[in-house]
Design an enzyme around this catalytic site. Structure first.
Site, PDB file in Angstrom:
ATOM      1  N   TYR A  89      -2.246  -0.862  11.147  1.00  0.00           N
ATOM      2  CA  TYR A  89      -2.139  -1.293   9.757  1.00  0.00           C
ATOM      3  C   TYR A  89      -0.905  -0.685   9.094  1.00  0.00           C
ATOM      4  CZ  TYR A  89      -3.424  -1.819   4.817  1.00  0.00           C
ATOM      5  OH  TYR A  89      -3.440  -2.117   3.468  1.00  0.00           O
ATOM      6  N   THR A 147     -13.343  -1.885  -1.462  1.00  0.00           N
ATOM      7  CA  THR A 147     -13.535  -3.246  -0.971  1.00  0.00           C
ATOM      8  C   THR A 147     -14.494  -3.240   0.223  1.00  0.00           C
ATOM      9  OG1 THR A 147     -11.757  -3.258   0.684  1.00  0.00           O
ATOM     10  CG2 THR A 147     -11.147  -3.724  -1.618  1.00  0.00           C
ATOM     11  N   LYS A 171       2.283  -2.696   7.455  1.00  0.00           N
ATOM     12  CA  LYS A 171       2.678  -2.560   6.053  1.00  0.00           C
ATOM     13  C   LYS A 171       4.112  -2.051   5.932  1.00  0.00           C
ATOM     14  CE  LYS A 171      -0.945  -3.993   3.784  1.00  0.00           C
ATOM     15  NZ  LYS A 171      -0.878  -5.185   2.910  1.00  0.00           N
ATOM     16  N   SER A 191       0.857  -1.176   0.000  1.00  0.00           N
ATOM     17  CA  SER A 191       0.000   0.000   0.000  1.00  0.00           C
ATOM     18  C   SER A 191       0.894   1.228   0.000  1.00  0.00           C
ATOM     19  CB  SER A 191      -0.876  -0.006   1.267  1.00  0.00           C
ATOM     20  OG  SER A 191      -1.462   1.245   1.506  1.00  0.00           O
TER      21      SER A 191
END
Length: 337
Positions: free
Chosen positions: A154, A191, A158, A141
């Protein structure tokens, strides 16, 4: 047709980007192993893979469980004979200020998103190294380089994947291995995660515009799997702009995100969906969420920057950088105003 395709593993395949990616591989006639926790989503994904022309294998697994991941990889190897491509896509997240995330929640996000990638990579290498071929695709990402407010767990995971992948890539190059690893850095994608992620913001979670359809991400992932010598791919002009701005003016970007990012990550409406941090959102009595979220009306189906990234040898990397610089300049003007 599917029996003659590559043997592909996609983690987090029950919904979102993983679901779209599994279908993109299936459309090429590949055999696709679908790894995730949710049985409803996996069953629906398997049906779609078969209808798309691929061969599906469902393996229910929690990517935070190293032994379970090893066992899942062995099931795939037993069924398909070998593993050609492994896509690490599974993740979990929490939308909340750092101080509102409990230690157990932060640990869980890290275990699923980061350690799940590590465990998946280790399992893939166990089968790829002896045959001296194969490609591992880490789904990243823009947040692998640039942290934003309200997604500290998160973003941290990542970032960790980015560092881990670079280290592994160097080791494989040093050993002269035929196994490749690459990373695809994604933009905001439409999503279902925004309706099932744990959310402690006042509003309902949403992606920061511009928003891309999951099929855009899937095309890039499939391309990366076929051209694993590239160290990474950037998908979306917003990804290029973010990464370049972060490299050139990180302090300015800090202030811009502090001012705008919280509002950009939420909209009006009720939230508090099923959640998927501890249990799958789609089972055992849930529903199939599919690949798309609720943002079809605004999500775009093409990315010029992604096309440039995939055809870099034809058009030159300067175009990608140039597009990113222009977008970064717009960002800096926005900060000043």
């Amino acid at each position: 047709m599917g029996r003659h395709g590559r043997a592909v593993v996609v983690t987090g395949a029950s919904g979102g980007v993983g679901r779209a990616t599994a279908l993109a591989f299936a459309a090429r006639g590949d055999r696709v192993a679908l790894l995730a926790r949710g049985r409803e989503g996996l069953a629906a994904a398997a049906d779609e893979v078969q209808r798309a022309g691929g061969e599906a294998l469902v393996v229910t697994v929690d990517m935070a469980d190293a032994k379970a991941v090893d066992d899942a990889a062995q099931k795939v190897a037993d069924a398909f004979g070998h593993i050609d491509v492994w896509v690490n896509n599974a993740f979990a997240g929490v939308f909340a200020p750092f101080t509102d995330i409990t230690p157990d929640e932060f640990r869980r996000v890290t275990e699923v998103t980061y350690l799940g990638c590590v465990f998946g990579t280790r399992a893939a290498l166990h089968h790829m190294l002896p045959q001296d071929r194969g490609t591992i695709v880490q789904v990243g990402s823009a947040l692998a380089y640039r942290g934003i407010p309200l997604q500290s767990a998160y973003c941290g995971a990542k970032h960790a994947i980015q560092g881990f992948n670079e280290s592994l890539r160097c080791e494989l190059l040093r050993e002269g291995s035929g196994v490749r690893t690459t990373m695809v850095q994604l933009p905001a994608v439409n999503t279902p995660q925004f309706d099932w992620v744990l959310n402690r913001m006042p509003g309902r979670a949403r992606p920061v515009p511009p928003v891309y359809q999951p099929e855009v991400a899937a095309r890039a992932i499939v391309h990366a799997a076929r051209h694993g010598r590239r160290r990474e791919y950037w998908v979306g002009g917003s990804t290029a702009a973010t990464l370049i701005a972060n490299a050139v003016v990180p302090g300015l970007l800090d202030r811009y995100l502090a001012r705008t990012s919280a509002d950009a990550q939420q909209d009006e409406g009720e939230h508090g969906g099923p959640g998927n941090l501890w249990t799958p959102a789609d089972g055992p009595h849930g529903r199939d969420f599919g690949a798309h979220g609720r943002f079809d009306d605004e999500a775009v189906t093409e990315s010029r920057q992604d096309w440039i990234s995939r055809h870099r040898g034809q058009v030159g990397g300067a175009l990608t950088v140039g597009a990113g610089v222009l977008a970064s300049r717009r960002l800096m003007r926005a900060v000043r105003h």
